[in-house]
Design a protein around this motif. Structure first.
Motif, PDB file in Angstrom:
ATOM      1  N   UNK A  11       0.826  -1.037   0.115  1.00 33.53           N
ATOM      2  CA  UNK A  11       0.138  -0.183  -0.122  1.00 33.53           C
ATOM      3  C   UNK A  11       0.821   1.290   0.081  1.00 33.53           C
ATOM      4  N   UNK A  12       0.964   1.877  -0.953  1.00 35.49           N
ATOM      5  CA  UNK A  12       1.660   2.891  -1.244  1.00 35.49           C
ATOM      6  C   UNK A  12       0.743   4.393  -0.978  1.00 35.49           C
ATOM      7  N   UNK A  13      -0.044   4.120  -0.252  1.00 39.84           N
ATOM      8  CA  UNK A  13      -0.899   5.434   0.171  1.00 39.84           C
ATOM      9  C   UNK A  13      -1.386   6.207  -0.974  1.00 39.84           C
ATOM     10  N   UNK A  14      -1.310   7.396  -1.040  1.00 42.23           N
ATOM     11  CA  UNK A  14      -1.956   8.255  -2.137  1.00 42.23           C
ATOM     12  C   UNK A  14      -1.156   8.534  -3.194  1.00 42.23           C
ATOM     13  N   UNK A  15       0.136   7.647  -3.512  1.00 42.82           N
ATOM     14  CA  UNK A  15       1.003   7.802  -4.614  1.00 42.82           C
ATOM     15  C   UNK A  15       0.943   6.608  -5.449  1.00 42.82           C
ATOM     16  N   UNK A  16       1.436   6.894  -6.625  1.00 44.07           N
ATOM     17  CA  UNK A  16       1.765   5.773  -7.623  1.00 44.07           C
ATOM     18  C   UNK A  16       0.567   4.859  -7.702  1.00 44.07           C
ATOM     19  N   UNK A  17       0.991   3.487  -7.532  1.00 42.18           N
ATOM     20  CA  UNK A  17      -0.130   2.339  -7.721  1.00 42.18           C
ATOM     21  C   UNK A  17      -1.034   2.177  -6.594  1.00 42.18           C
ATOM     22  N   UNK A  18      -0.877   2.874  -5.579  1.00 43.07           N
ATOM     23  CA  UNK A  18      -1.830   2.923  -4.414  1.00 43.07           C
ATOM     24  C   UNK A  18      -1.804   1.283  -3.827  1.00 43.07           C
TER      25      UNK A  18
ATOM     26  N   UNK B 271       6.949 -15.148 -15.927  1.00 44.29           N
ATOM     27  CA  UNK B 271       5.630 -14.200 -15.929  1.00 44.29           C
ATOM     28  C   UNK B 271       5.327 -14.019 -14.490  1.00 44.29           C
ATOM     29  N   UNK B 272       4.837 -12.444 -14.534  1.00 44.86           N
ATOM     30  CA  UNK B 272       4.299 -11.772 -13.387  1.00 44.86           C
ATOM     31  C   UNK B 272       3.314 -11.108 -13.940  1.00 44.86           C
ATOM     32  N   UNK B 273       1.933 -10.619 -13.107  1.00 48.49           N
ATOM     33  CA  UNK B 273       0.984  -9.805 -13.367  1.00 48.49           C
ATOM     34  C   UNK B 273       1.201  -8.966 -12.295  1.00 48.49           C
ATOM     35  N   UNK B 274       0.860  -7.492 -12.387  1.00 48.19           N
ATOM     36  CA  UNK B 274       0.483  -6.646 -11.464  1.00 48.19           C
ATOM     37  C   UNK B 274      -0.896  -6.040 -11.512  1.00 48.19           C
ATOM     38  N   UNK B 275      -1.432  -5.777 -10.394  1.00 46.50           N
ATOM     39  CA  UNK B 275      -2.786  -5.433 -10.162  1.00 46.50           C
ATOM     40  C   UNK B 275      -2.657  -4.275  -9.233  1.00 46.50           C
ATOM     41  N   UNK B 276      -3.097  -2.930  -9.819  1.00 46.88           N
ATOM     42  CA  UNK B 276      -2.931  -1.661  -9.045  1.00 46.88           C
ATOM     43  C   UNK B 276      -4.292  -0.941  -8.744  1.00 46.88           C
ATOM     44  N   UNK B 277      -4.331  -0.091  -7.839  1.00 48.30           N
ATOM     45  CA  UNK B 277      -5.246   0.973  -7.519  1.00 48.30           C
ATOM     46  C   UNK B 277      -6.384   0.204  -6.980  1.00 48.30           C
TER      47      UNK B 277
END
Length: 173
Positions: free
Chosen positions: A83-90, A101-107
């Motif tokens: 949890x990046x807070x109010x920045x970037x990916x959140x 392989x990797x998958x990224x899921x953000x916000x």
């Protein structure tokens, strides 16, 4: 048929197959069979744009997106939960799959998994949110091969760059 004609035919077929062959990353993504990260039957807009960071990431949008289930695109192990807070990916997750392989899921609005947890294709891993640097509810999604972001392929469908692709999830159907 003369040897010269056979040779020309073989050369033409070889050239055609070479031009038609997908990039090796595409073959890998299709072999892994990465799935749309949403509930069965949901229709999402997959948006890509040249000013996105990273450029080959996809933003999935639709009306009523907030709180919708986010599902793992393939079986793997949860590698990162931050949890990046109010920045970037959140709030974001990274899942490690086979073959580099990797998958990224953000916000994300919330998490449903922990670091080290094994997940199957379609496991609910979180909920769509608007955390971090997001300007509205959506899922920021990336497919990475050996650490490098790739063009997204889901359900065997190549997401259109740069623009919009309407995609219906078949995950868990």
């Amino acid at each position: 048929m003369s040897l010269r004609m056979i040779g020309a035919f073989v050369a033409a077929v070889t050239a055609a197959l070479t031009l038609a062959a997908p990039a090796s990353a595409d073959v890998g993504a299709q072999a892994l069979n990465l799935r749309t990260p949403f509930d069965c039957g949901q229709v999402w807009n997959a948006n890509t744009r040249t000013n996105h960071n990273p450029q080959l990431s996809v933003d999935f949008q639709r009306s009523g997106a907030l709180g919708k289930n986010v599902r793992s695109s393939a079986a793997g192990v949860v590698e990162t939960r931050r949890d990046l807070g109010n920045t970037s990916y959140g709030k974001y997750l990274v899942i490690r799959h086979s073959g580099g392989w990797k998958t990224l899921y953000a916000h994300l609005n919330s998490f449903n998994v922990s670091v080290g947890q094994n997940v199957n294709t379609g496991t609910i891993i979180g909920k769509v949110g608007s955390t971090g640097g997001s300007t509205g509810p959506h899922l920021h999604y990336e497919q990475r091969l050996n650490g490098v972001v790739q063009r997204v392929v889901l359900n065997g469908v190549h997401i259109r760059y740069y623009g919009n692709t309407s995609i219906t999830s078949s995950t868990g159907c």
